[in-house]
Design a protein around this motif. Structure first.
Motif, short mmCIF file in Angstrom:
data_model
loop_
_atom_site.label_atom_id
_atom_site.label_comp_id
_atom_site.label_asym_id
_atom_site.label_seq_id
_atom_site.Cartn_x
_atom_site.Cartn_y
_atom_site.Cartn_z
N LEU A 169 57.02 -4.35 48.74
CA LEU A 169 58.59 -4.46 48.61
C LEU A 169 59.11 -3.12 49.06
CD1 LEU A 169 60.58 -5.60 46.55
CD2 LEU A 169 59.55 -3.71 44.80
N CYS A 170 60.36 -3.29 49.94
CA CYS A 170 61.04 -2.56 50.52
C CYS A 170 62.57 -2.80 50.72
CB CYS A 170 60.43 -2.01 51.89
SG CYS A 170 60.66 -3.59 53.04
N THR A 171 63.45 -2.02 51.09
CA THR A 171 64.78 -2.23 51.31
C THR A 171 64.99 -2.64 53.01
OG1 THR A 171 65.25 -0.06 52.33
CG2 THR A 171 65.57 -0.34 49.83
N ALA A 196 58.98 -3.75 41.27
CA ALA A 196 60.33 -3.98 41.41
C ALA A 196 61.31 -3.66 40.35
CB ALA A 196 60.62 -5.56 41.91
N GLU A 197 60.86 -4.28 39.16
CA GLU A 197 61.61 -3.81 37.97
C GLU A 197 61.66 -2.22 37.71
OE1 GLU A 197 64.38 -5.08 35.20
OE2 GLU A 197 63.55 -6.31 37.00
N ASP A 231 69.44 -6.13 46.92
CA ASP A 231 69.24 -6.39 48.78
C ASP A 231 67.74 -5.97 49.12
OD1 ASP A 231 69.03 -3.59 47.76
OD2 ASP A 231 69.99 -2.94 49.45
N LEU A 232 66.59 -6.06 48.26
CA LEU A 232 65.26 -5.91 48.61
C LEU A 232 64.90 -7.06 49.45
CD1 LEU A 232 64.00 -4.40 45.02
CD2 LEU A 232 64.91 -3.28 47.14
N ARG A 283 63.67 -1.72 59.03
CA ARG A 283 64.26 -1.80 60.19
C ARG A 283 63.90 -0.36 60.99
NH1 ARG A 283 64.84 -1.71 64.43
NH2 ARG A 283 66.63 -1.91 65.71
N SER A 284 63.72 0.59 59.99
CA SER A 284 63.15 1.70 60.56
C SER A 284 61.54 1.66 61.19
CB SER A 284 63.23 2.92 59.83
OG SER A 284 62.49 2.74 58.57
#
Length: 375
Positions: free
Chosen positions: A10-12, A48-49, A57-58, A17-18
């Protein structure tokens, strides 16, 4: 020991992108705890919660455990943090996760009651190829909102670009032509965008037929996929990786020829929208040069183990010389160099490039539809 078909991280979108640039998934937890936190689809709602309540936006990185093992990344099933069920064991990857283990990147959104266990499709070649562009565009968009059967995306910098401003309908069986038109008016037309819909999934053909009957212009788009790897003919040697500015100048001239009456500002949008793609995925521009001038160009987009070829174009005066084969071969080689095993692309179902790609070793894995409401 727990066995899982896929594992999730789980990430943004910005974090992912990085990592595409860095070459591996290596969040701060790798330095702090010595491992990368992973989850199964049944578990991921818990972190996540706890960490991202309310975030819209995850994304979930869909990982192949076998590829982690093949890369020498050990996965241990261990207790979570205080407050997690005592009997639950989470998978922890002891080492940077290679990009080649990331089969897909899927949006993860909370419902009215928060995050729940996601329905993660099996990451087959067909799913990876068909979902590539829609996933990328959601991450690049400035705004996203639910509509019946999918989501609407809008990108403020390129309002004229239909691909960056459209309804993405991935559950076509839940809507119809009347409802879709109403959603397009609300989510697109009211914001100064054209009424455009992209259809994929069960019921797409039936919805496309209904939209055609309602007066929309509908095009069938075939999704093709093939393996990454080196081209034995050596054709790739004639294509080189170039800066984005080289491709931009070529495409400005190409679009100007194709759309001579389009205002300069709108023309620039169609070319510069590549910057939106680059916000979400890694991009490589390739070209065939003649005396230092690009006469054919294309772009490879990378998203983990999956790559996408876009915009293969040869200047009219230089066609018939194998430049397209060189560009495609170089893209497939680049994909392999960066750990991709699958290369995908889209082709108009009724145009000649489709057959050219099939002869080049690609296979048909899906059909999608684009619908544009006529003025």
């Amino acid at each position: 020991m727990t066995v899982a078909t896929v594992l999730l991280h789980l990430c943004t979108p910005g974090e992912w992108r990085s990592w595409l640039d860095a070459g591996a998934v290596a969040p701060p937890s790798l330095d702090e705890a010595g491992f990368v936190h992973l989850s199964t689809p049944e578990q991921v709602a818990l972190p996540a919660e706890r960490l991202f309540a309310g975030r819209t936006d995850l994304v979930l990185l869909v990982l192949d455990p076998a590829r982690l093992d093949a890369a020498g990344v050990r996965v241990r099933w261990e207790p979570g943090v205080p407050g997690d069920p005592e009997s639950m064991r989470f998978p922890h990857a002891y080492g940077p996760v290679p990009l080649g283990a990331v089969l897909a990147v899927v949006a993860y959104r909370p419902g009215p009651d928060g995050f729940t266990a996601p329905a993660v499709p099996e990451p087959t070649a067909a799913f990876r190829a068909s979902a590539f562009e829609a996933s990328m565009l959601r991450r690049a968009a400035d705004a996203e909102e639910p509509v019946t059967g999918g989501v609407a995306i809008r990108t403020d910098e390129w309002p004229v670009s239909r691909m960056h401003n459209r309804l993405q309908i991935d559950r076509p069986h839940l809507t119809d032509a009347v409802v879709l038109a109403r959603e397009a008016d609300r989510a697109l037309v009211a914001h100064g965008r054209a009424a455009t819909a992209f259809l994929d999934g069960p019921g797409a053909r039936e919805l496309a037929t209904g939209l055609t009957a309602a007066g929309w212009a509908v095009s069938a788009l075939d999704v093709l996929a093939g393996p990454a790897g080196r081209d034995a003919t050596g054709a790739a040697a004639r294509a080189v990786e170039v800066d984005a500015d080289v491709v931009r100048e070529f495409r400005l001239a190409d679009w100007r020829t194709a759309l001579p009456d389009l205002p300069d500002g709108q023309l620039a949008q169609l070319v510069d929208r590549d910057a939106g793609t680059a916000r979400a995925v890694a991009m490589h521009h390739v070209a065939v040069l003649d005396d230092g001038v690009a006469v054919a160009t294309g772009t490879l987009e990378r998203d983990g183990a999956t790559a996408w070829v876009d915009g293969l174009t040869t200047a009219p005066a230089h066609r018939g010389r194998g430049h397209g084969r060189a560009l495609l071969a170089r893209c497939r080689e680049l994909a392999a160099e960066y750990g991709c095993d699958l290369v995908a692309l889209g082709a108009d179902a009724d145009d000649w490039p489709r057959e050219w790609y099939l002869r080049a070793g690609f296979s048909l894995v899906g059909r999608q539809y684009e619908a544009i409401r006529r003025p």
